[in-house]
Design an enzyme around this catalytic site. Structure first.
Site, PDB file in Angstrom:
ATOM      1  N   HIS A  59     -35.445 -23.592  31.841  1.00 28.27           N
ATOM      2  CA  HIS A  59     -36.169 -24.895  32.041  1.00 28.27           C
ATOM      3  C   HIS A  59     -35.111 -25.959  32.558  1.00 28.27           C
ATOM      4  O   HIS A  59     -35.425 -26.080  33.812  1.00 28.27           O
ATOM      5  CB  HIS A  59     -37.050 -24.744  31.008  1.00 28.27           C
ATOM      6  CG  HIS A  59     -38.383 -26.208  30.805  1.00 28.27           C
ATOM      7  ND1 HIS A  59     -37.370 -27.310  31.137  1.00 28.27           N
ATOM      8  CD2 HIS A  59     -39.103 -26.673  31.684  1.00 28.27           C
ATOM      9  CE1 HIS A  59     -37.937 -27.976  31.456  1.00 28.27           C
ATOM     10  NE2 HIS A  59     -39.414 -27.244  32.164  1.00 28.27           N
TER      11      HIS A  59
ATOM     12  N   HIS B 172     -47.055 -19.471  29.233  1.00 23.60           N
ATOM     13  CA  HIS B 172     -45.970 -20.519  30.164  1.00 23.60           C
ATOM     14  C   HIS B 172     -44.610 -20.122  29.487  1.00 23.60           C
ATOM     15  O   HIS B 172     -44.487 -20.869  28.260  1.00 23.60           O
ATOM     16  CB  HIS B 172     -47.059 -21.580  28.820  1.00 23.60           C
ATOM     17  CG  HIS B 172     -45.704 -22.995  29.988  1.00 23.60           C
ATOM     18  ND1 HIS B 172     -45.076 -24.132  28.953  1.00 23.60           N
ATOM     19  CD2 HIS B 172     -45.349 -23.758  31.207  1.00 23.60           C
ATOM     20  CE1 HIS B 172     -44.785 -24.954  29.875  1.00 23.60           C
ATOM     21  NE2 HIS B 172     -44.349 -24.528  31.014  1.00 23.60           N
TER      22      HIS B 172
HETATM   23  O1  G3P Z   1     -45.870 -24.497  36.023  1.00 22.57           O
HETATM   24  C1  G3P Z   1     -46.121 -25.302  35.162  1.00 22.57           C
HETATM   25  C2  G3P Z   1     -45.288 -25.735  34.424  1.00 22.57           C
HETATM   26  O2  G3P Z   1     -44.061 -25.478  33.696  1.00 22.57           O
HETATM   27  C3  G3P Z   1     -44.520 -27.649  35.253  1.00 22.57           C
HETATM   28  O3  G3P Z   1     -44.094 -27.939  33.989  1.00 22.57           O
HETATM   29  O4  G3P Z   1     -42.293 -28.423  33.003  1.00 22.57           O
HETATM   30  O5  G3P Z   1     -43.236 -26.555  31.850  1.00 22.57           O
HETATM   31  O6  G3P Z   1     -41.762 -25.942  34.115  1.00 22.57           O
HETATM   32  P1  G3P Z   1     -42.588 -27.480  32.934  1.00 22.57           P
HETATM   33 MG    MG Z   2     -42.125 -24.496  34.199  1.00 26.04          MG
END
Ligand code: G3P
Ligand code: MG
Length: 242
Positions: A50, A8
């Site tokens: 992000h 992630h």
């Molecule tokens: O795509 C999964 C996750 O990344 C969604 O939440 O806020 O971490 O982008 P966020």
């Molecule tokens: Mg994300």
């Protein structure tokens, strides 16, 4: 084939999120897929970050969408995390795709832009994929909480693999799942129960849950029928990563 773990924002507990350092670290730690977030600069260039704002993860401030690409590129996106990563830049989408391809990583590209920018972000995405992504439609997922962005992806390309991204499942999403011909259902692990996973599984698509940094939680989700998890730690599952 989707993996059990998607790193992630890269290996974001070991390196600053959404930087090439985090992408490289994910590959070094054995990740086979990486997720990142895509935003647009003031001039419409696609960059990897992000937040809407630059403040949390860079030496800059203000809205990404109101900042020129040349300015964004001069910012330090590493020092907030550790001095070891000082001067690490915000990557362009082109760089992200090239680097991921060099490491043979699969990619979940999450479109963070508002619906008003759907047409532009999809235009940029398709241009970048054409130039810098060697795998065609494989090893790729395009996702967004803003489902208008996904509608636009599907209008522009009938085959790109789309993940319907949600905070939690609702039956109202079933029609979009079908109209977009989705490849996976992505949602927060916090919204899931065993019963909910069984219900979502009736759509016969892979289920990916974000963001899981606890191995016991990941194993419980797999037992329920979840296909894979997004994790900040590529080492979360040990040898089971692939
Ligand atoms: O795509 C999964 C996750 O990344 C969604 O939440 O806020 O971490 O982008 P966020
Ligand atoms: Mg994300």
């Amino acid at each position: 084939m989707l993996p059990k773990l998607i790193a992630h924002r890269g290996a974001s507990i070991y390196a600053p999120e959404n930087t090439l350092a985090a992408l490289r670290r994910a590959a070094e730690l054995g990740a086979t897929w990486v997720e990142c977030d895509i935003a647009l600069s003031a001039c419409g260039e696609a960059v990897i970050i992000h937040d809407d704002r630059l403040d949390r993860t860079t030496s800059g401030s203000g809205l990404v969408a109101e900042t020129r690409f040349e300015t964004i590129r001069q910012l330090d996106a590493g020092s907030w995390f550790s001095p070891e990563f000082a001067h690490e830049p915000i990557p362009s989408l082109d760089e992200w795709l090239s680097c991921a391809a060099a490491f043979n990583l699969g990619l979940n590209l999450e479109l963070k832009v508002p619906a008003t920018s759907a047409e532009l972000v999809v235009e940029k995405l398709l241009q970048s994929l054409e130039r810098y992504w060697p795998h065609g439609y494989s090893r790729l997922l395009i996702s967004s909480f803003v489902h208008e962005n996904l509608d636009r992806v599907r209008q522009a390309d009938s085959k790109l693999p789309i993940a319907l991204l949600m905070h939690a499942w609702s039956d109202e999403y079933a029609s979009r799942l079908k109209s977009l011909n989705c490849a996976s259902i992505n949602l927060s692990y916090k919204s899931l129960t065993e019963e909910m996973v069984k219900k979502i599984a009736t759509y016969e698509l892979p289920i990916l849950a974000y963001t899981v940094d606890d191995k016991e939680i990941a194993e419980c989700l797999f037992d329920w029928g979840v296909t894979g998890v997004f994790s900040n730690d590529p080492c979360l599952l040990g040898d089971a990563i692939r």
